[in-house]
Design a protein around this motif. Structure first.
Motif, PDB file in Angstrom:
ATOM      1  N   SER A  80       0.823  -1.208   0.000  1.00  0.00           N
ATOM      2  CA  SER A  80       0.000   0.000   0.000  1.00  0.00           C
ATOM      3  C   SER A  80       0.857   1.258   0.000  1.00  0.00           C
ATOM      4  O   SER A  80       0.577   2.218  -0.727  1.00  0.00           O
ATOM      5  CB  SER A  80      -0.941   0.007   1.207  1.00  0.00           C
ATOM      6  OG  SER A  80      -1.927  -0.996   1.089  1.00  0.00           O
ATOM      7  N   ILE A  81       1.911   1.262   0.821  1.00  0.00           N
ATOM      8  CA  ILE A  81       2.784   2.436   0.883  1.00  0.00           C
ATOM      9  C   ILE A  81       3.488   2.648  -0.448  1.00  0.00           C
ATOM     10  O   ILE A  81       3.534   3.766  -0.978  1.00  0.00           O
ATOM     11  CB  ILE A  81       3.815   2.280   2.024  1.00  0.00           C
ATOM     12  CG1 ILE A  81       3.112   2.361   3.378  1.00  0.00           C
ATOM     13  CG2 ILE A  81       4.898   3.347   1.928  1.00  0.00           C
ATOM     14  CD1 ILE A  81       4.017   2.094   4.558  1.00  0.00           C
ATOM     15  N   ALA A  84       0.820   3.744  -3.156  1.00  0.00           N
ATOM     16  CA  ALA A  84       0.309   5.093  -2.907  1.00  0.00           C
ATOM     17  C   ALA A  84       1.369   6.147  -3.193  1.00  0.00           C
ATOM     18  O   ALA A  84       1.087   7.184  -3.806  1.00  0.00           O
ATOM     19  CB  ALA A  84      -0.183   5.209  -1.465  1.00  0.00           C
ATOM     20  N   TRP A 212      -4.595   5.067  -1.017  1.00  0.00           N
ATOM     21  CA  TRP A 212      -4.431   4.315   0.223  1.00  0.00           C
ATOM     22  C   TRP A 212      -5.685   3.512   0.553  1.00  0.00           C
ATOM     23  O   TRP A 212      -5.597   2.398   1.079  1.00  0.00           O
ATOM     24  CB  TRP A 212      -4.098   5.270   1.361  1.00  0.00           C
ATOM     25  CG  TRP A 212      -3.791   4.596   2.656  1.00  0.00           C
ATOM     26  CD1 TRP A 212      -4.621   4.465   3.741  1.00  0.00           C
ATOM     27  CD2 TRP A 212      -2.567   3.939   3.029  1.00  0.00           C
ATOM     28  NE1 TRP A 212      -3.986   3.787   4.753  1.00  0.00           N
ATOM     29  CE2 TRP A 212      -2.722   3.447   4.344  1.00  0.00           C
ATOM     30  CE3 TRP A 212      -1.360   3.725   2.362  1.00  0.00           C
ATOM     31  CZ2 TRP A 212      -1.715   2.759   5.000  1.00  0.00           C
ATOM     32  CZ3 TRP A 212      -0.355   3.032   3.032  1.00  0.00           C
ATOM     33  CH2 TRP A 212      -0.545   2.555   4.329  1.00  0.00           C
ATOM     34  N   GLN A 213      -6.857   4.058   0.225  1.00  0.00           N
ATOM     35  CA  GLN A 213      -8.105   3.370   0.542  1.00  0.00           C
ATOM     36  C   GLN A 213      -8.741   2.691  -0.670  1.00  0.00           C
ATOM     37  O   GLN A 213      -9.871   2.223  -0.601  1.00  0.00           O
ATOM     38  CB  GLN A 213      -9.099   4.358   1.150  1.00  0.00           C
ATOM     39  CG  GLN A 213      -9.496   5.486   0.211  1.00  0.00           C
ATOM     40  CD  GLN A 213     -10.351   6.533   0.888  1.00  0.00           C
ATOM     41  OE1 GLN A 213     -10.538   6.493   2.104  1.00  0.00           O
ATOM     42  NE2 GLN A 213     -10.873   7.466   0.120  1.00  0.00           N
ATOM     43  N   THR A 229      -3.335  -5.248  -1.205  1.00  0.00           N
ATOM     44  CA  THR A 229      -3.145  -4.026  -0.418  1.00  0.00           C
ATOM     45  C   THR A 229      -3.972  -4.098   0.868  1.00  0.00           C
ATOM     46  O   THR A 229      -4.761  -5.028   1.069  1.00  0.00           O
ATOM     47  CB  THR A 229      -3.550  -2.794  -1.237  1.00  0.00           C
ATOM     48  OG1 THR A 229      -4.923  -2.926  -1.650  1.00  0.00           O
ATOM     49  CG2 THR A 229      -2.669  -2.643  -2.472  1.00  0.00           C
ATOM     50  N   ALA A 259      -2.654   7.442   6.885  1.00  0.00           N
ATOM     51  CA  ALA A 259      -3.488   8.445   6.216  1.00  0.00           C
ATOM     52  C   ALA A 259      -3.683   9.665   7.098  1.00  0.00           C
ATOM     53  O   ALA A 259      -3.647  10.815   6.624  1.00  0.00           O
ATOM     54  CB  ALA A 259      -4.840   7.832   5.844  1.00  0.00           C
TER      55      ALA A 259
END
Length: 281
Positions: A80-81, A84, A212-213, A229, A259
């Protein structure tokens, strides 16, 4: 009472009503987060009771350890990091370059091309999901970082917002730079970009939080745990017949922290960037 006193009393009542209304809205927005935090620290038997109690008794910190160990949280976090940050950097580069061309350069059909690009914002993302998925499949990019990053690094919204900001900058800056022998690239890199930090920070915040979401696209294009993710990982706490609410809420808190940090860090630029990007059309 004199007219001055009456006017002052009206002002006090008006401000009090405004503050009470804002406080009520603030509490209503904060309550779901408080409930999520409370549920993450409760025993499963205490989640749904007849009385609303936000203070866990006892406090079960082990929910966070269980949630972290229940799924490959570390791998999901890294994915995810990485995704993003890559998408955010990509959008900042492509949007700023496109915005510079549409706002500062003059070429035939510039405005028509811009409005055509802007019109793509009216197309729902679900409409383009299947065509983009087929394209990713033909390119052999399914279940890779390419499929998760490259389709998302171009955005009409980011181009529009930065273009509006660029148009507020005085043209005399560029004229002076051209007299000094600066190329278009140097003007863009050394003059335009340093002046638009608030707009860039705002776009970076929107982009990071949005990716991120992101749930649907990573769910569609990934098939192994190594590529999934965090939002997809949280769905592991739900099955067809039950949901492990305590672990799901604990996992959600873990996901929320980065976030929240990004928003707090960019908050000083946030309002300024939104305001300045709409001053001139």
């Amino acid at each position: 009472m004199t007219l001055t006193q009456i006017k002052r009393l009206k002002d006090i009542l008006s401000k009090s009503l405004t503050y009470i209304t804002l406080l009520a809205f603030g509490v209503s927005m904060l309550f779901p987060f408080l409930w999520m935090l409370s549920a993450s620290l409760k025993d499963p038997s205490q989640i749904f009771t007849s009385s609303l109690n936000l203070i866990p008794n006892p406090i079960v910190f082990s929910n966070y350890i269980e949630a972290w160990n229940a799924i490959p949280f570390g791998r999901f976090y890294l994915n995810s990091i990485y995704i993003a940050l890559a998408v955010t950097l990509g959008q900042l580069v492509t949007s700023s370059m496109a915005a510079y061309a549409f706002s500062r350069l003059k070429f035939p059909g510039r405005d028509k091309i811009f409005f055509a690009y802007l019109a793509t914002m009216m197309i729902p993302s679900m409409v383009t999901t299947i065509p983009v998925f087929i394209l990713m499949k033909e390119l052999g990019w399914l279940n890779t970082y390419k499929a998760l990053i490259i389709p998302s690094i171009f955005t009409a919204y980011g181009t529009f917002m930065l273009r509006q900001f660029f148009m507020t900058l005085p043209s005399e800056l560029e004229d002076a730079a051209k007299i000094d022998g600066c190329s278009l690239w140097r003007i863009y890199w050394q003059i335009i970009l340093p002046l638009c930090k608030p707009a860039l920070a705002t776009l970076a915040t929107f982009t990071f939080l949005g990716n991120w979401q992101s749930f649907v696209w990573p769910l569609i294009v990934t098939s192994t745990e190594e590529m999934k993710t965090l939002p997809v990982g949280l769905s592991y706490f739900q099955d067809m017949y039950s949901t492990n609410w305590t672990l799901l809420m604990a996992g959600s808190i873990i996901v929320l922290v980065p976030a929240l940090l990004v928003f707090i860090f960019n908050q000083r630029f946030f309002v300024k960037g939104i305001a300045l990007s709409g001053l001139k059309g």
